[in-house]
Design an enzyme around this catalytic site. Structure first.
Site, PDB file in Angstrom:
ATOM      1  NE  ARG A 164      76.915  61.980  37.297  1.00 16.06           N
ATOM      2  CZ  ARG A 164      78.014  62.467  37.876  1.00 16.06           C
ATOM      3  NH1 ARG A 164      78.023  63.655  38.432  1.00 16.06           N
ATOM      4  NH2 ARG A 164      79.120  61.757  37.903  1.00 16.06           N
ATOM      5  CB  SER A 241      77.993  55.674  35.475  1.00 10.67           C
ATOM      6  OG  SER A 241      79.383  55.848  35.582  1.00 10.67           O
ATOM      7  CD  GLU A 338      75.120  59.148  35.378  1.00 11.45           C
ATOM      8  OE1 GLU A 338      75.628  58.737  36.423  1.00 11.45           O
ATOM      9  OE2 GLU A 338      75.778  59.574  34.421  1.00 11.45           O
TER      10      GLU A 338
HETATM   11  C1  LIG Z   1      81.668  56.362  27.935  1.00 15.52           C
HETATM   12  C2  LIG Z   1      80.841  57.387  28.676  1.00 15.52           C
HETATM   13  C3  LIG Z   1      81.359  58.034  29.776  1.00 15.52           C
HETATM   14  C4  LIG Z   1      80.615  59.000  30.472  1.00 15.52           C
HETATM   15  N1  LIG Z   1      81.150  59.592  31.573  1.00 15.52           N
HETATM   16  C5  LIG Z   1      80.447  60.521  32.254  1.00 15.52           C
HETATM   17  C6  LIG Z   1      81.001  61.143  33.420  1.00 15.52           C
HETATM   18  O1  LIG Z   1      82.139  60.892  33.787  1.00 15.52           O
HETATM   19  N2  LIG Z   1      80.232  62.033  34.090  1.00 15.52           N
HETATM   20  C7  LIG Z   1      78.967  62.347  33.681  1.00 15.52           C
HETATM   21  O2  LIG Z   1      78.326  63.173  34.344  1.00 15.52           O
HETATM   22  N3  LIG Z   1      78.417  61.795  32.582  1.00 15.52           N
HETATM   23  C8  LIG Z   1      79.110  60.885  31.857  1.00 15.52           C
HETATM   24  N4  LIG Z   1      78.565  60.291  30.753  1.00 15.52           N
HETATM   25  C9  LIG Z   1      77.206  60.629  30.347  1.00 15.52           C
HETATM   26  C10 LIG Z   1      77.125  61.688  29.225  1.00 15.52           C
HETATM   27  O3  LIG Z   1      78.312  61.733  28.486  1.00 15.52           O
HETATM   28  C11 LIG Z   1      76.824  63.090  29.741  1.00 15.52           C
HETATM   29  O4  LIG Z   1      75.631  63.090  30.473  1.00 15.52           O
HETATM   30  C12 LIG Z   1      76.726  64.112  28.603  1.00 15.52           C
HETATM   31  O5  LIG Z   1      76.756  65.409  29.149  1.00 15.52           O
HETATM   32  C13 LIG Z   1      75.464  63.993  27.776  1.00 15.52           C
HETATM   33  O6  LIG Z   1      75.515  64.971  26.747  1.00 15.52           O
HETATM   34  P1  LIG Z   1      74.934  64.707  25.318  1.00 15.52           P
HETATM   35  O7  LIG Z   1      75.173  65.917  24.500  1.00 15.52           O
HETATM   36  O8  LIG Z   1      75.454  63.428  24.753  1.00 15.52           O
HETATM   37  O9  LIG Z   1      73.377  64.585  25.622  1.00 15.52           O
HETATM   38  P2  LIG Z   1      72.330  63.510  25.103  1.00 15.52           P
HETATM   39  O10 LIG Z   1      72.746  62.152  25.551  1.00 15.52           O
HETATM   40  O11 LIG Z   1      72.055  63.700  23.665  1.00 15.52           O
HETATM   41  O12 LIG Z   1      71.043  63.942  25.954  1.00 15.52           O
HETATM   42  C14 LIG Z   1      70.992  63.749  27.353  1.00 15.52           C
HETATM   43  C15 LIG Z   1      69.849  64.598  27.919  1.00 15.52           C
HETATM   44  O13 LIG Z   1      70.191  65.971  27.744  1.00 15.52           O
HETATM   45  C16 LIG Z   1      69.213  66.628  26.949  1.00 15.52           C
HETATM   46  N5  LIG Z   1      69.918  67.579  26.092  1.00 15.52           N
HETATM   47  C17 LIG Z   1      71.029  67.376  25.358  1.00 15.52           C
HETATM   48  N6  LIG Z   1      71.372  68.507  24.717  1.00 15.52           N
HETATM   49  C18 LIG Z   1      70.460  69.446  25.061  1.00 15.52           C
HETATM   50  C19 LIG Z   1      70.260  70.808  24.726  1.00 15.52           C
HETATM   51  N7  LIG Z   1      71.080  71.468  23.901  1.00 15.52           N
HETATM   52  N8  LIG Z   1      69.188  71.452  25.263  1.00 15.52           N
HETATM   53  C20 LIG Z   1      68.338  70.815  26.097  1.00 15.52           C
HETATM   54  N9  LIG Z   1      68.481  69.526  26.458  1.00 15.52           N
HETATM   55  C21 LIG Z   1      69.530  68.845  25.942  1.00 15.52           C
HETATM   56  C22 LIG Z   1      68.505  65.523  26.166  1.00 15.52           C
HETATM   57  O14 LIG Z   1      67.186  65.909  25.817  1.00 15.52           O
HETATM   58  C23 LIG Z   1      68.519  64.398  27.186  1.00 15.52           C
HETATM   59  O15 LIG Z   1      67.472  64.582  28.098  1.00 15.52           O
HETATM   60  C24 LIG Z   1      79.296  59.327  30.041  1.00 15.52           C
HETATM   61  C25 LIG Z   1      78.775  58.676  28.918  1.00 15.52           C
HETATM   62  C26 LIG Z   1      79.534  57.724  28.233  1.00 15.52           C
HETATM   63  C27 LIG Z   1      78.960  57.035  27.014  1.00 15.52           C
END
Ligand SMILES: Cc1cc2nc3c(=O)[nH]c(=O)nc-3n(C[C@H](O)[C@H](O)[C@H](O)COP(=O)(O)OP(=O)(O)OC[C@H]3O[C@@H](n4cnc5c(N)ncnc54)[C@H](O)[C@@H]3O)c2cc1C
Length: 348
Positions: A164, A241, A338
């Site tokens: 992570r 999580s 997380e």
């Molecule tokens: C129902 C559910 C289930 C999930 N299951 C998992 C799982 O199984 N495993 C897991 O690891 N995670 C899980 N997650 C967490 C999440 O989905 C991941 O961490 C996902 O990769 C976040 O991506 P995002 O585009 O939504 O980023 P955001 O939530 O928009 O941002 C998260 C972070 O990434 C940064 N960021 C996003 N895009 C960029 C970019 N293009 N450049 C630079 N920084 C950026 C943001 O600034 C922030 O710091 C889950 C979440 C939910 C709601």
């Protein structure tokens, strides 16, 4: 480039909480990203980069500067010896990309099916599930370096990937905008069936499952745990999580067992012992389905704090603090959250 003002952020997140962005830009090209970053820097606005909003807790006050939503799209692929190289733009939907790779019969990310968010969000916390992490298949990441205004390519080995974690959410936090992620996948490769839940799912299967079946199995398992976004289901109005699984030294694990009896565990890197945070949360007295007004714990997964409707960020932080304190008191373990906390005055 169009700069909007006072844009509500809650609808752009899976938690559906948080105040507005003072300024908001959606960038669909690399040059738009560069121009938006330059504008924020010239004006002295703090910058926050938004992907799919699936790993965020946004404060009730919102974000005082510019929120830059990365909306670059496009997927390309080319054969490279025994591998298939995919390049996916940061704004692509992650699960859509996994579906594409599976449809092309390429192995390596099938266990990461159903994770919400964008491709660009995945290297940030080195997304992982069911025995795979994106760092297993990422070859490089194309970035905008906001310190220099230059585009650059960062190799996997220089990205500091760990559980992570990566340089993007640790020592270089906030420095880079991810524009594109490159993956090397295995054409015709076998799916990874290592995780207990997946093995159980296929226990009665007389032949090895295909990539497509594995993807469907992962999505079905995730659905049963509310770890798949289903619109209208308040058990998945969350950030997934909420706490990381703590990794304990063998000595710390022995102390935990002396306190708590038999504790489920699995081996981690460097002889550490990982303990499921969900077990700690449940055994500290926070059962699945717990409700505290507008917040609670998912009915299907003890590790997900959920917004039952109308929750504020303050409500979420309050339940998070209560859980952390009780786990600390009961087991002597400080749980680490997380999700990313955005727009809070002091560290959460
Ligand atoms: C129902 C559910 C289930 C999930 N299951 C998992 C799982 O199984 N495993 C897991 O690891 N995670 C899980 N997650 C967490 C999440 O989905 C991941 O961490 C996902 O990769 C976040 O991506 P995002 O585009 O939504 O980023 P955001 O939530 O928009 O941002 C998260 C972070 O990434 C940064 N960021 C996003 N895009 C960029 C970019 N293009 N450049 C630079 N920084 C950026 C943001 O600034 C922030 O710091 C889950 C979440 C939910 C709601």
């Amino acid at each position: 480039m169009q700069i909007q003002q006072q844009v509500s952020l809650a609808p752009l997140t899976t938690f559906k909480v948080g105040g507005p962005a003072r300024y908001f830009v959606e960038a669909a090209s690399e040059e738009d990203v560069r121009a938006a970053v330059a504008e924020a820097q010239t004006r002295g606005w703090p910058l926050f980069v938004l992907g799919g909003g699936s790993n965020l807790v946004i404060s009730d006050a919102g974000w005082p500067g510019m929120v830059l939503k990365v909306a670059l799209t496009g997927i390309t692929e080319r054969r490279d010896g025994a591998r298939m190289r995919f390049e996916a733009a940061a704004g692509e939907d992650w699960d859509g990309f996994v579906a594409h790779a599976v449809a092309r019969d390429c192995a390596g990310i099938e266990c990461l099916s159903g994770i919400p968010g964008t491709v660009g969000g995945t290297p940030v916390q080195n997304v992982g599930a069911y025995g795979q992490e994106v760092s297993d298949t990422i070859t490089s990441v194309r970035l905008l370096d906001t310190a220099s205004g230059e585009f650059r390519e960062l190799e996997n080995a220089d990205s500091g990937f760990a559980y992570r974690a990566s340089i993007f959410n640790t020592r270089e936090r906030g420095r880079y905008v991810v524009l594109r992620v490159s993956f090397a996948l295995a054409p015709g490769g076998a799916p990874r069936i290592e995780y207990a839940d997946l093995k159980r799912y296929f226990a009665d299967c007389s032949r090895p499952p295909t990539l497509r079946e594995t993807r469907e199995a992962v999505r079905a398992i995730r659905l049963s745990k509310a770890m798949l976004i289903v619109p209208g289901d308040d058990d998945c109005r969350s950030a997934g999580s909420f706490f990381k699984n703590p990794a304990l030294s063998p000595e710390a694990f022995r102390q935990l067992q002396a306190r708590a009896g038999q504790v489920p565990n699995f081996p981690a890197r460097d002889r550490m012992v990982k303990v499921p945070a969900a077990w700690l949360v449940e055994h500290a007295g926070f059962a699945k389905g717990l409700t505290r007004g507008p917040v609670g714990i998912s009915r299907k997964h003890a590790l997900a704090i959920v917004n039952r409707g109308g929750a504020t960020a303050a409500d979420i932080i309050s339940l998070k603090n209560e859980i952390q304190q009780r786990v600390l008191d009961e087991f002597g373990i400080q749980l680490q959250p997380e999700p990313v906390f955005v727009g809070f005055d002091k560290p959460v």
